[in-house]
Scaffold this motif. Structure first.
Motif, short mmCIF file in Angstrom:
data_model
loop_
_atom_site.label_atom_id
_atom_site.label_comp_id
_atom_site.label_asym_id
_atom_site.label_seq_id
_atom_site.Cartn_x
_atom_site.Cartn_y
_atom_site.Cartn_z
N TYR A 16 0.85 -1.19 0.00
CA TYR A 16 0.00 0.00 0.00
C TYR A 16 0.88 1.23 0.00
O TYR A 16 1.91 1.28 0.67
CB TYR A 16 -0.88 -0.02 1.27
CG TYR A 16 -1.85 1.13 1.37
CD1 TYR A 16 -2.96 1.19 0.55
CD2 TYR A 16 -1.63 2.15 2.30
CE1 TYR A 16 -3.86 2.24 0.65
CE2 TYR A 16 -2.53 3.21 2.40
CZ TYR A 16 -3.64 3.26 1.57
OH TYR A 16 -4.51 4.31 1.66
N TYR A 17 0.50 2.25 -0.78
CA TYR A 17 1.29 3.48 -0.84
C TYR A 17 0.34 4.65 -1.09
O TYR A 17 -0.63 4.50 -1.84
CB TYR A 17 2.31 3.37 -1.99
CG TYR A 17 3.23 4.56 -2.11
CD1 TYR A 17 4.32 4.72 -1.24
CD2 TYR A 17 3.02 5.53 -3.08
CE1 TYR A 17 5.17 5.81 -1.35
CE2 TYR A 17 3.86 6.63 -3.20
CZ TYR A 17 4.94 6.76 -2.33
OH TYR A 17 5.77 7.85 -2.44
N THR A 18 0.57 5.78 -0.43
CA THR A 18 -0.26 6.97 -0.71
C THR A 18 0.64 8.14 -1.08
O THR A 18 1.75 8.27 -0.55
CB THR A 18 -1.12 7.39 0.51
OG1 THR A 18 -0.25 7.62 1.61
CG2 THR A 18 -2.14 6.35 0.88
N GLU A 19 0.14 8.94 -1.99
CA GLU A 19 0.87 10.14 -2.42
C GLU A 19 -0.17 11.19 -2.80
O GLU A 19 -1.01 10.94 -3.67
CB GLU A 19 1.77 9.79 -3.60
CG GLU A 19 2.60 10.93 -4.13
CD GLU A 19 3.66 11.42 -3.15
OE1 GLU A 19 3.94 12.62 -3.16
OE2 GLU A 19 4.21 10.60 -2.38
N MET A 106 -5.43 15.25 -6.85
CA MET A 106 -4.26 16.07 -7.19
C MET A 106 -3.38 15.33 -8.19
O MET A 106 -3.08 14.16 -7.99
CB MET A 106 -3.45 16.39 -5.92
CG MET A 106 -4.17 17.28 -4.95
SD MET A 106 -3.29 17.35 -3.36
CE MET A 106 -2.00 18.52 -3.77
N GLU A 107 -2.98 16.04 -9.23
CA GLU A 107 -2.09 15.44 -10.23
C GLU A 107 -0.72 15.17 -9.61
O GLU A 107 -0.22 15.99 -8.84
CB GLU A 107 -1.94 16.37 -11.44
CG GLU A 107 -3.22 16.59 -12.24
CD GLU A 107 -3.71 15.34 -12.95
OE1 GLU A 107 -2.91 14.44 -13.21
OE2 GLU A 107 -4.92 15.27 -13.24
N LEU A 108 -0.12 14.05 -9.98
CA LEU A 108 1.21 13.73 -9.44
C LEU A 108 2.33 14.07 -10.43
O LEU A 108 3.50 14.13 -10.04
CB LEU A 108 1.30 12.24 -9.08
CG LEU A 108 0.32 11.72 -8.03
CD1 LEU A 108 0.61 10.26 -7.74
CD2 LEU A 108 0.40 12.53 -6.75
N GLY A 109 1.98 14.25 -11.69
CA GLY A 109 3.01 14.46 -12.70
C GLY A 109 3.72 13.16 -13.02
O GLY A 109 3.66 12.20 -12.24
#
Length: 199
Positions: A16-19, A106-109
């Protein structure tokens, strides 16, 4: 490079990962064929049908030559490739990694996506139990009964696995041994009178 062992995972593991509020659920799955891959990808697409993307990559075969990566609508090479990169840097095969993304608004690019998919894949691998397996080869030996002791002595010394055996006037034994030891075992057995390998 031919090797007679390979690394894979024992069972399904999850990461699991969040950004920036985007959530990335990752799954490392042991697979053997492209058919397995297709079934799992379909299953996870159904299960997480409300997610934004279901990206994946796989590596198959003991020589690690069959692989594919899929971005599932993310910008080119920002998802599948970083997932495959994690499989490669861990030297794994017969594995499928699926990363499901829930968009957080939100865009991460491109750079952020690469980091996120790589990290999510790494989390799934970190949670997995990795095991090394040998690449084995089988041979079926046919010989006359009086030579059983000679054959058994070789079997005891070379230590192949006995897959099956029948002892009659003509005996037959199927042996399984690690690929790089096959030639030596074969030569020793063929030196025993009456022994030959069944095609």
């Amino acid at each position: 490079m031919t090797t007679d062992s390979y690394k894979t995972i024992k069972a399904l593991s999850e990461g699991y990962y969040t950004e920036k509020r985007s959530r990335f659920l990752s799954f490392a799955i042991p697979v053997r064929t492209v058919e397995d891959v297709k079934e799992y990808v379909q299953e996870y697409r159904k299960k997480y049908h409300d997610s934004r993307h279901v990206c994946w990559a796989y590596m198959l075969g003991t020589d690690r030559t069959a692989f594919r990566a899929n971005d599932d609508g993310e910008p080119s090479s920002t998802a599948g490739k970083p997932i495959l990169g994690q499989i490669n840097s861990n030297g794994l095969t017969n594995i499928l990694i699926i990363v499901v993304r829930y968009f957080g608004g939100m865009e991460l690019g491109a750079g952020g996506l690469i980091v996120a998919y790589r990290a999510a894949a790494a989390e799934a691998i970190a949670a997995a139990e990795i095991e090394e397996r040998t690449v084995d080869a089988d041979m079926t030996v046919v010989f006359e009964y009086p030579y059983l002791n000679s054959i058994m002595r070789i079997v005891k010394e070379e230590q192949p696995e006995i897959v099956s055996q029948t002892y009659e006037m003509t005996c037959e034994m199927t042996l399984r041994i690690r690929r790089n030891l096959f030639g030596n075992l074969k030569n020793r057995i063929l030196n025993v009178e009456t022994a030959y390998l069944k095609e």
